[in-house]
Design a protein around this motif. Structure first.
Motif, mmCIF file in Angstrom:
data_model
loop_
_atom_site.group_PDB
_atom_site.id
_atom_site.type_symbol
_atom_site.label_atom_id
_atom_site.label_comp_id
_atom_site.label_asym_id
_atom_site.label_seq_id
_atom_site.Cartn_x
_atom_site.Cartn_y
_atom_site.Cartn_z
ATOM 1 N N ASP A 1 36.496 42.483 37.042
ATOM 2 C CA ASP A 1 37.835 42.086 37.494
ATOM 3 C C ASP A 1 37.807 40.716 38.158
ATOM 4 O OD1 ASP A 1 40.538 42.766 37.591
ATOM 5 O OD2 ASP A 1 40.418 43.507 39.647
ATOM 6 N N PHE A 2 36.681 40.018 38.040
ATOM 7 C CA PHE A 2 36.557 38.689 38.619
ATOM 8 C C PHE A 2 37.714 37.804 38.151
ATOM 9 C CE2 PHE A 2 35.422 34.254 38.413
ATOM 10 C CZ PHE A 2 34.817 34.015 39.632
ATOM 11 N N GLY A 3 38.253 37.013 39.082
ATOM 12 C CA GLY A 3 39.348 36.098 38.763
ATOM 13 C C GLY A 3 40.688 36.551 39.286
ATOM 14 N N ALA A 4 40.729 37.752 39.889
ATOM 15 C CA ALA A 4 42.003 38.283 40.385
ATOM 16 C C ALA A 4 42.656 37.358 41.399
ATOM 17 C CB ALA A 4 41.790 39.671 41.003
ATOM 18 N N THR A 5 41.838 36.657 42.175
ATOM 19 C CA THR A 5 42.401 35.794 43.222
ATOM 20 C C THR A 5 42.297 34.309 42.899
ATOM 21 O OG1 THR A 5 40.283 36.004 44.388
ATOM 22 C CG2 THR A 5 42.067 37.416 45.118
ATOM 23 N N THR A 6 41.579 33.957 41.855
ATOM 24 C CA THR A 6 41.416 32.528 41.531
ATOM 25 C C THR A 6 41.910 32.172 40.134
ATOM 26 O OG1 THR A 6 39.145 32.958 40.783
ATOM 27 C CG2 THR A 6 39.432 32.233 43.072
ATOM 28 N N HIS A 7 42.451 33.176 39.414
ATOM 29 C CA HIS A 7 43.005 32.964 38.063
ATOM 30 C C HIS A 7 41.959 32.390 37.114
ATOM 31 C CE1 HIS A 7 46.795 33.904 39.957
ATOM 32 N NE2 HIS A 7 46.638 32.901 40.803
ATOM 33 N N GLU A 8 40.729 32.899 37.252
ATOM 34 C CA GLU A 8 39.650 32.575 36.329
ATOM 35 C C GLU A 8 39.238 33.877 35.649
ATOM 36 O OE1 GLU A 8 37.417 29.006 38.723
ATOM 37 O OE2 GLU A 8 37.498 30.961 39.699
ATOM 38 N N SER A 9 38.210 33.853 34.832
ATOM 39 C CA SER A 9 37.774 35.085 34.173
ATOM 40 C C SER A 9 36.278 35.283 34.344
ATOM 41 C CB SER A 9 38.106 35.040 32.676
ATOM 42 O OG SER A 9 37.211 34.188 31.978
ATOM 43 N N TYR B 1 38.811 60.204 42.571
ATOM 44 C CA TYR B 1 37.697 60.716 43.373
ATOM 45 C C TYR B 1 37.170 59.703 44.384
ATOM 46 C CZ TYR B 1 35.352 57.905 39.840
ATOM 47 O OH TYR B 1 34.997 56.865 39.027
ATOM 48 N N CYS B 2 37.703 58.487 44.396
ATOM 49 C CA CYS B 2 37.027 57.356 45.037
ATOM 50 C C CYS B 2 37.761 56.833 46.271
ATOM 51 C CB CYS B 2 36.872 56.234 44.007
ATOM 52 S SG CYS B 2 35.875 54.846 44.578
ATOM 53 N N THR B 3 36.981 56.414 47.281
ATOM 54 C CA THR B 3 37.551 55.822 48.499
ATOM 55 C C THR B 3 37.263 54.326 48.620
ATOM 56 O OG1 THR B 3 35.536 56.393 49.725
ATOM 57 C CG2 THR B 3 37.340 57.994 49.780
ATOM 58 N N ILE B 4 36.629 53.738 47.606
ATOM 59 C CA ILE B 4 36.204 52.342 47.698
ATOM 60 C C ILE B 4 37.359 51.378 47.989
ATOM 61 C CG2 ILE B 4 35.177 50.416 46.418
ATOM 62 C CD1 ILE B 4 33.184 52.435 47.527
ATOM 63 N N PRO B 5 38.539 51.513 47.355
ATOM 64 C CA PRO B 5 39.617 50.581 47.692
ATOM 65 C C PRO B 5 39.995 50.617 49.173
ATOM 66 C CG PRO B 5 40.133 51.727 45.660
ATOM 67 C CD PRO B 5 38.926 52.412 46.247
ATOM 68 N N TYR B 6 39.845 51.790 49.808
ATOM 69 C CA TYR B 6 40.143 51.904 51.235
ATOM 70 C C TYR B 6 39.013 51.316 52.076
ATOM 71 C CZ TYR B 6 43.229 55.359 49.107
ATOM 72 O OH TYR B 6 44.143 55.976 48.298
ATOM 73 N N ALA B 7 37.797 51.394 51.561
ATOM 74 C CA ALA B 7 36.633 50.915 52.310
ATOM 75 C C ALA B 7 36.422 49.416 52.153
ATOM 76 C CB ALA B 7 35.378 51.658 51.859
ATOM 77 N N ARG B 8 36.772 48.861 50.982
ATOM 78 C CA ARG B 8 36.492 47.448 50.707
ATOM 79 C C ARG B 8 37.731 46.637 50.351
ATOM 80 N NH1 ARG B 8 31.538 45.149 50.240
ATOM 81 N NH2 ARG B 8 29.720 46.488 50.520
ATOM 82 N N GLY B 9 38.880 47.260 50.269
ATOM 83 C CA GLY B 9 40.105 46.517 49.992
ATOM 84 C C GLY B 9 40.313 46.252 48.512
ATOM 85 N N PHE B 10 41.323 45.438 48.220
ATOM 86 C CA PHE B 10 41.652 45.113 46.842
ATOM 87 C C PHE B 10 40.690 44.051 46.292
ATOM 88 C CE2 PHE B 10 46.031 46.491 48.244
ATOM 89 C CZ PHE B 10 46.013 47.677 47.519
ATOM 90 N N SER B 11 40.694 43.910 44.974
ATOM 91 C CA SER B 11 39.787 42.978 44.302
ATOM 92 C C SER B 11 40.053 41.538 44.733
ATOM 93 C CB SER B 11 39.961 43.099 42.788
ATOM 94 O OG SER B 11 39.065 42.263 42.111
ATOM 95 N N ARG B 12 38.965 40.818 45.007
ATOM 96 C CA ARG B 12 39.071 39.418 45.400
ATOM 97 C C ARG B 12 37.745 38.729 45.095
ATOM 98 N NH1 ARG B 12 38.271 43.003 49.212
ATOM 99 N NH2 ARG B 12 36.876 42.610 50.971
ATOM 100 N N ASN B 13 37.779 37.440 44.961
ATOM 101 C CA ASN B 13 36.567 36.706 44.578
ATOM 102 C C ASN B 13 36.661 35.253 45.000
ATOM 103 O OD1 ASN B 13 38.446 36.993 41.938
ATOM 104 N ND2 ASN B 13 37.488 34.954 41.959
ATOM 105 N N PRO B 14 35.513 34.586 45.104
ATOM 106 C CA PRO B 14 35.499 33.144 45.364
ATOM 107 C C PRO B 14 35.669 32.398 44.045
ATOM 108 C CG PRO B 14 33.271 33.926 45.258
ATOM 109 C CD PRO B 14 34.149 35.131 45.045
ATOM 110 N N SER B 15 35.633 31.096 44.097
ATOM 111 C CA SER B 15 35.787 30.286 42.884
ATOM 112 C C SER B 15 34.486 30.225 42.090
ATOM 113 C CB SER B 15 36.216 28.870 43.256
ATOM 114 O OG SER B 15 35.163 28.205 43.935
#
Length: 454
Positions: A220-228, A178-192
């Protein structure tokens, strides 16, 4: 290179729609403009710059965005109008055709909003000069990208609020039907984690006592920095100048048992959770492509209440999604009726172009969506009223928030019970202060418990 002289002495107005993350980002944009010499307008004053940060979670949200843009253009004639946010990412062409809009920024571009604004405004001024000289020129600058959203725009700000909002994550990989958020905000990502701890320390240096962790899918924090996310929670808990943390929303499949237990014994993470359920029917959850079932959700609620009996638990519920027959809605109703939760955030399903849900044949009529919403909202009122009532006569620590002159002050207990201090006892000195109070009966509209300072 940003020409700061472009901004000196200018005024700005802001309008934000949608989630806490949007409000946090708008506040950050406002602070950046303030640093460039831009002053926020007073009520009734005309602005030189208007910034509208949009939402696109439902069709109603899209409509509200268009209304807000038209209203800002009317209220601030001649202002330079910038539109960003999720609706700008998904419907840039539509927004660019609205009379009075000068700049449309997508998810990547808003990270450099000041640069784009400086360039666009300089270009617009040149166009205006050319028009005055009789040359042909078009007063329009339009920029947006609809793919490959990879930038992360840091945000830790409070704007005119007491609490700080720290953006810890952006984007989502889940693609619920039902959701368009991945298209509006992209894939999961985070700072360190290290950068977020630094921002928390800076918030404390600015007088902050409470921080709300925001994001699109923060578990889902850590997807881009390999943290949790648990690692992040532990690190932030070590910033002792911050007295309270709240987690804005956590998917049930990412709300680990270890995280629940840690929060129960932590120094500063409050007994307050917001967990999206969407449906209490396993059949509907499958249609939605959610990554859990009702049994897992119930387990998380029981575990929270085991470790934190006084926890406030808010739950997102969607009604009337495609495929939700009357029988399946009743499953949701009965499931929620038996859950020890505090508040239901209920919203009707809205058709979103391009989503997989449109392939589901069973459609719920609007009148049925309204009836289902009302039943769940009535249940929510009953649950929250009972939760609040159980604390009448008890003592609690409250973080007060500034109130308009002559108005009652409000604040929240650790477990998110809203309290009200009469206007006669309110004062600016109590703003952003942790104060022990005794909780009394409900206020006039039942939205808070009255209190007296101990």
């Amino acid at each position: 290179m940003i020409d700061s002289s472009v901004f000196q002495g200018k005024t700005s107005a802001y309008f934000t729609l949608g989630c806490k993350l949007n409000f946090s980002e708008t506040s950050t944009f406002g602070r950046l403009l303030q640093d460039m010499g831009v002053r926020t307008v007073e009520e009734g004053e005309k602005a030189d710059i208007c910034l509208i940060n949009t939402c696109s979670v439902t069709e109603v949200a899209d409509h509200k965005c268009r209304q807000a843009i038209h209203r800002m253009v009317r209220q601030h004639p001649g202002a330079f109008v910038v539109v960003t946010g999720c609706y700008a990412q998904l419907e840039a062409e539509t927004i660019s055709r609205i009379e009075g809009v000068d700049l449309v920024l997508g998810a990547n571009e808003k990270a450099n909003l000041i640069q784009y604004l400086s360039d666009a405004w300089t270009s617009a001024q040149a166009d205006s000069d050319a028009l005055s000289a009789g040359d042909n020129a078009q007063h329009k600058f339009y920029s947006v990208k609809t793919k490959d959203i990879k930038t992360f725009t840091p945000s830790c700000s409070r704007g005119n609020r007491t609490r700080f909002f720290l953006k810890v994550q952006d984007g989502c990989d889940y693609f619920c039907t039902y959701c368009t958020i991945p298209y509006a905000r992209g894939f999961s990502r985070n700072p360190s984690i290290a950068s977020l701890v630094d921002q928390a320390r800076q918030a404390a240096a600015e007088g902050g006592k409470e921080i709300v962790l925001t994001g699109v899918n923060i578990g889902d924090f850590g997807a881009t920095t390999h943290e949790s996310f648990l690692d992040l929670v532990k690190a932030l808990d070590g910033v002792e100048e911050i007295k309270r943390y709240r987690i804005s929303s956590l998917e049930p499949d990412l709300l680990s048992d270890d995280l629940i237990e840690y929060c129960a014994h932590s120094r500063a993470f409050m007994p307050h959770f917001h967990i999206p359920l969407q449906s209490g029917s396993d059949a509907v959850l499958k249609l939605m492509h959610r990554r859990y079932d009702s049994a897992l959700f119930a387990h998380k609620i029981r575990l929270i209440k085991k470790f934190m009996p006084d926890a406030f638990i808010g739950v997102d519920v969607m009604v009337g999604t495609r495929g939700e027959t009357p029988e399946l809605f009743e499953e949701t109703y009965e499931f929620l009726k038996g859950l020890d939760v505090t508040h239901l955030h209920v919203f009707p399903y809205s058709e979103r172009p391009g989503t997989a849900a449109l392939r589901i044949p069973y459609v719920v009529a609007d009148k049925d969506k309204k009836l289902r919403s009302k039943r769940l909202l009535d249940m929510s009122d009953e649950k929250q009223h009972a939760f609040y009532a159980s604390y009448i006569g008890t003592e609690a620590e409250v973080l007060f928030e500034k109130a308009p002159k002559g108005k009652a002050m409000h604040g929240f207990t650790k477990n998110y019970v809203r309290v009200e201090l009469p206007a006669a006892l309110s004062s600016d000195e109590l703003d952003n202060q942790l104060v022990m109070v005794r909780l009394g009966d409900f206020n006039r509209d039942k939205s808070a418990l009255k209190c007296e300072i101990i």
